[in-house]
Design a protein around this motif. Structure first.
Motif, PDB file in Angstrom:
ATOM      1  N   LEU A  32     -33.856 -25.133 -50.971  1.00  0.00           N
ATOM      2  CA  LEU A  32     -33.693 -26.406 -50.259  1.00  0.00           C
ATOM      3  C   LEU A  32     -34.061 -26.219 -48.792  1.00  0.00           C
ATOM      4  O   LEU A  32     -34.159 -25.089 -48.285  1.00  0.00           O
ATOM      5  CB  LEU A  32     -32.256 -26.893 -50.390  1.00  0.00           C
ATOM      6  CG  LEU A  32     -31.778 -27.204 -51.816  1.00  0.00           C
ATOM      7  CD1 LEU A  32     -30.319 -27.638 -51.796  1.00  0.00           C
ATOM      8  CD2 LEU A  32     -32.645 -28.267 -52.475  1.00  0.00           C
ATOM      9  N   SER A  33     -34.218 -27.305 -48.087  1.00  0.00           N
ATOM     10  CA  SER A  33     -34.596 -27.241 -46.683  1.00  0.00           C
ATOM     11  C   SER A  33     -33.518 -26.606 -45.824  1.00  0.00           C
ATOM     12  O   SER A  33     -33.798 -26.121 -44.727  1.00  0.00           O
ATOM     13  CB  SER A  33     -34.922 -28.645 -46.165  1.00  0.00           C
ATOM     14  OG  SER A  33     -33.772 -29.483 -46.310  1.00  0.00           O
ATOM     15  N   CYS A  34     -32.281 -26.600 -46.305  1.00  0.00           N
ATOM     16  CA  CYS A  34     -31.203 -25.958 -45.557  1.00  0.00           C
ATOM     17  C   CYS A  34     -31.189 -24.453 -45.753  1.00  0.00           C
ATOM     18  O   CYS A  34     -30.251 -23.774 -45.310  1.00  0.00           O
ATOM     19  CB  CYS A  34     -29.859 -26.554 -45.966  1.00  0.00           C
ATOM     20  SG  CYS A  34     -29.499 -26.355 -47.734  1.00  0.00           S
ATOM     21  N   PHE A  38     -30.591 -21.876 -55.277  1.00  0.00           N
ATOM     22  CA  PHE A  38     -29.758 -22.054 -56.466  1.00  0.00           C
ATOM     23  C   PHE A  38     -30.642 -21.911 -57.689  1.00  0.00           C
ATOM     24  O   PHE A  38     -31.873 -22.061 -57.615  1.00  0.00           O
ATOM     25  CB  PHE A  38     -29.091 -23.444 -56.488  1.00  0.00           C
ATOM     26  CG  PHE A  38     -28.328 -23.776 -55.233  1.00  0.00           C
ATOM     27  CD1 PHE A  38     -26.997 -23.409 -55.103  1.00  0.00           C
ATOM     28  CD2 PHE A  38     -28.953 -24.437 -54.182  1.00  0.00           C
ATOM     29  CE1 PHE A  38     -26.285 -23.718 -53.946  1.00  0.00           C
ATOM     30  CE2 PHE A  38     -28.253 -24.742 -53.025  1.00  0.00           C
ATOM     31  CZ  PHE A  38     -26.921 -24.384 -52.909  1.00  0.00           C
ATOM     32  N   CYS A  39     -29.996 -21.631 -58.819  1.00  0.00           N
ATOM     33  CA  CYS A  39     -30.758 -21.731 -60.073  1.00  0.00           C
ATOM     34  C   CYS A  39     -31.179 -23.185 -60.233  1.00  0.00           C
ATOM     35  O   CYS A  39     -30.407 -24.117 -59.939  1.00  0.00           O
ATOM     36  CB  CYS A  39     -29.893 -21.308 -61.262  1.00  0.00           C
ATOM     37  SG  CYS A  39     -29.341 -19.596 -61.206  1.00  0.00           S
ATOM     38  N   GLU A  54     -26.957 -33.510 -52.811  1.00  0.00           N
ATOM     39  CA  GLU A  54     -26.570 -32.781 -51.628  1.00  0.00           C
ATOM     40  C   GLU A  54     -26.479 -31.294 -51.955  1.00  0.00           C
ATOM     41  O   GLU A  54     -26.358 -30.891 -53.116  1.00  0.00           O
ATOM     42  CB  GLU A  54     -25.229 -33.269 -51.101  1.00  0.00           C
ATOM     43  CG  GLU A  54     -24.083 -33.032 -52.048  1.00  0.00           C
ATOM     44  CD  GLU A  54     -22.754 -33.507 -51.492  1.00  0.00           C
ATOM     45  OE1 GLU A  54     -22.778 -34.183 -50.450  1.00  0.00           O
ATOM     46  OE2 GLU A  54     -21.729 -33.197 -52.117  1.00  0.00           O
ATOM     47  N   CYS A  55     -26.545 -30.443 -50.919  1.00  0.00           N
ATOM     48  CA  CYS A  55     -26.464 -28.992 -51.112  1.00  0.00           C
ATOM     49  C   CYS A  55     -25.051 -28.630 -51.543  1.00  0.00           C
ATOM     50  O   CYS A  55     -24.078 -29.026 -50.866  1.00  0.00           O
ATOM     51  CB  CYS A  55     -26.828 -28.281 -49.818  1.00  0.00           C
ATOM     52  SG  CYS A  55     -26.604 -26.479 -49.895  1.00  0.00           S
ATOM     53  N   GLU A  65     -35.693 -35.209 -50.864  1.00  0.00           N
ATOM     54  CA  GLU A  65     -36.225 -33.836 -50.873  1.00  0.00           C
ATOM     55  C   GLU A  65     -36.475 -33.351 -52.286  1.00  0.00           C
ATOM     56  O   GLU A  65     -35.682 -33.643 -53.198  1.00  0.00           O
ATOM     57  CB  GLU A  65     -35.228 -32.896 -50.173  1.00  0.00           C
ATOM     58  CG  GLU A  65     -35.709 -31.468 -50.075  1.00  0.00           C
ATOM     59  CD  GLU A  65     -34.712 -30.599 -49.335  1.00  0.00           C
ATOM     60  OE1 GLU A  65     -34.807 -29.363 -49.471  1.00  0.00           O
ATOM     61  OE2 GLU A  65     -33.851 -31.146 -48.616  1.00  0.00           O
ATOM     62  N   GLN A  66     -37.581 -32.607 -52.458  1.00  0.00           N
ATOM     63  CA  GLN A  66     -37.907 -32.014 -53.746  1.00  0.00           C
ATOM     64  C   GLN A  66     -37.771 -30.488 -53.608  1.00  0.00           C
ATOM     65  O   GLN A  66     -38.500 -29.862 -52.843  1.00  0.00           O
ATOM     66  CB  GLN A  66     -39.333 -32.363 -54.176  1.00  0.00           C
ATOM     67  CG  GLN A  66     -39.730 -31.824 -55.520  1.00  0.00           C
ATOM     68  CD  GLN A  66     -38.899 -32.433 -56.655  1.00  0.00           C
ATOM     69  OE1 GLN A  66     -38.498 -33.603 -56.591  1.00  0.00           O
ATOM     70  NE2 GLN A  66     -38.624 -31.651 -57.678  1.00  0.00           N
ATOM     71  N   PRO A  67     -36.847 -29.841 -54.304  1.00  0.00           N
ATOM     72  CA  PRO A  67     -36.674 -28.387 -54.181  1.00  0.00           C
ATOM     73  C   PRO A  67     -37.969 -27.659 -54.557  1.00  0.00           C
ATOM     74  O   PRO A  67     -38.686 -28.052 -55.482  1.00  0.00           O
ATOM     75  CB  PRO A  67     -35.540 -28.069 -55.160  1.00  0.00           C
ATOM     76  CG  PRO A  67     -34.844 -29.379 -55.365  1.00  0.00           C
ATOM     77  CD  PRO A  67     -35.875 -30.440 -55.252  1.00  0.00           C
TER      78      PRO A  67
END
Length: 500
Positions: A32-34, A38-39, A54-55, A65-67
């Motif tokens: 993620l952008s943060c 994660f799996c 959310e994260c 956002e697209q992971p």
């Protein structure tokens, strides 16, 4: 109990490679952008359960956002899993790093053990039980080990050759140094004898002319004593009374005459310094012609076959009586019995005379630089060799095919003339200059003199060339040309002026 708990506790690396949601090693991790990973399945399941994108760690909203796949983390996790599965303490069973299952099969294509669940990942690959895969792997490694062992033996042989070459270099240097000292000793002896002779001539001239001057001085000394005595005698008679003086006057007048010739200076009484010192170095250099020899071609011992030996001055070769222990350098002929000249030619002209004597078999001529050295070959022009030879009583030009030669008499010396500019190699009988044969070729590379003495005790040797010192003649000719050219310039100017 404490040791067991430490063994069960995950390592720090394993914690870093564990998903914050499922607490297991990442499977298809996404970023993620943060910067939290994660799996992919854990992240999607978390978003479905909460209904909010959310994260799961920092709670940052990521609606738009697209992971993105975290490939670096995925590769690290796979490597960790494989290493963890391939290594285990003694007494523990080795398991598949991905599926934690027992390794029972061997993939022949990928050359690795796999578990039952790995079969789907090796679709189309040939799989066999572990015990059947071991012999094939060992056979393959044995082949490679054999190749490495052969390579090891090769390297050992090369090392031995290098050691032998190193020793031969040492011997060569010692022998060459000794011969250089011997040659310089001969030159020093010549110079010493020449110096002693010239100093002896100087001393002889000095003694001769000093003796002449000594004799002259003695004669003059006697004349001086006689003159002095005569003068004193006349003076005493002049001191007598007048009558006595006048009575003896005629006699005194006759006695007061000196009829001997006066001492004269004659030419050539001084030391002929110019004769002793004039162009002294040049005269010595010119005289050295009698004690030095010039060979237009000399032989290269580094190319000589082990079956022959060269003379110390490198102008003669003959059978050694057995094979010598010499380095197998790339320049050396082996097994062919040849030796090359030390200098190759690409331009210009050169000639040399070779004594072949009564040897029943020999080869003589030139060859290209890239001639075969380490195996037998047919001596022909197509092989890059331009030679003539004697074998079984027949003289031949070693062309393709061989050309028999008809000679008026058996030559003892052969003259070889190489003209690189015209592309010709000619052979003559040195005794009368009669032509034997000529090869015509467009030489595409450097050409070297070639000597094939055969295995005979009579040496094949190069004759020294006649040395002619032309420095003074060339200088005189050049000066004459310059004087004539300067004399012609005014005449040319006058002619041009007349015509203009």
């Amino acid at each position: 109990m404490a040791d067991y708990e430490m063994a069960e506790r995950p390592s720090l690396l394993e914690e870093d490679l564990s998903c914050p949601v499922c607490r297991d090693i990442y499977k298809e991790p996404v970023l993620l952008s943060c910067t939290h990973s994660f799996c992919q399945a854990c992240l999607e399941r978390s978003w479905e359960q909460k209904g909010v994108r959310e994260c799961p760690v920092c709670r940052k909203r990521c609606d738009a956002e697209q992971p993105i796949p975290n490939r670096a983390l995925r590769n690290t996790c796979e490597s960790f899993q494989k290493e963890k599965g391939n290594w285990a303490p003694s007494g523990f069973e080795v398991l598949c790093g991905l599926h934690r299952r027992e390794l029972q099969l061997y993939c022949i294509k990928d050359e690795e053990p796999v578990c039952i669940e790995c079969v789907t990942l090796h679709c189309g690959h040939e799989l066999s039980p572990l015990d059947r895969g071991v012999p094939g792997c060992k056979d393959e490694l044995n082949i490679k080990i054999k190749i490495l062992e052969d390579k090891l033996e090769l390297y050992k042989r090369i090392k031995r050759k290098y050691n032998d070459t190193s020793e031969h270099i040492k011997v060569q240097a010692q022998q060459t140094e000794a011969q250089i000292k011997e040659e310089f000793a001969k030159l020093h002896q010549f110079l010493d004898e020449e110096q002693e002779g010239r100093i002896a001539d100087l001393k002889s001239e000095e003694e001769k002319k000093k003796q002449i001057m000594k004799d002259r001085i003695a004669n003059v000394t006697r004349d001086i004593a006689t003159l002095s005595e005569l003068i004193q005698s006349v003076k005493r008679e002049m001191g007598a009374d007048d009558l006595t003086f006048l009575q003896k006057f005629q006699s005194l007048k006759r006695r007061a005459q000196w009829l001997a010739d006066d001492p004269q200076n004659v030419p050539g009484m001084l030391i002929n310094v110019a004769g002793h010192l004039g162009s002294l170095r040049y005269k010595i250099w010119e005289k050295m012609e009698s004690c030095v020899s010039y060979f237009p071609v000399i032989m290269d011992p580094n190319t000589a076959s082990p079956w022959v030996s060269l003379s110390p001055d490198l102008n003669s070769v003959k059978d050694n009586g057995g094979r010598q222990s010499l380095p197998d350098n790339i320049e050396r002929f082996d097994p062919c019995v040849f030796v090359l000249g030390s200098q190759g030619f690409t331009t210009g002209r050169v000639r040399w005379d070779v004594y072949v004597g009564d040897n029943p078999k020999w080869i003589l001529g030139v060859c290209k630089e890239s001639i075969v050295r380490k195996r037998r070959f047919t001596v022909t022009t197509t092989a890059g060799v331009w030679t003539i030879g004697l074998s079984k009583g027949i003289y031949s030009a070693l062309s393709t095919p061989r050309t028999p030669l008809t000679l008026q008499k058996k030559p003892e010396k052969i003259r070889v003339k190489l003209n690189m500019d015209k592309g010709e190699v000619s052979f003559f009988d040195s005794s009368d200059g009669s032509h034997i044969c000529t090869f015509t070729e467009k030489f595409s590379e450097r050409v070297f003199p070639l000597f094939g003495p055969g295995l005979h005790s009579t040496p094949m040797s190069i004759d020294p060339a006649k040395v002619i010192i032309r420095a003074v003649q060339c200088q005189h000719i050049l000066q004459t040309i310059c004087r004539n050219f300067l004399a012609i310039i005014p005449i040319m100017a006058m002619v041009m002026k007349i015509y203009l």
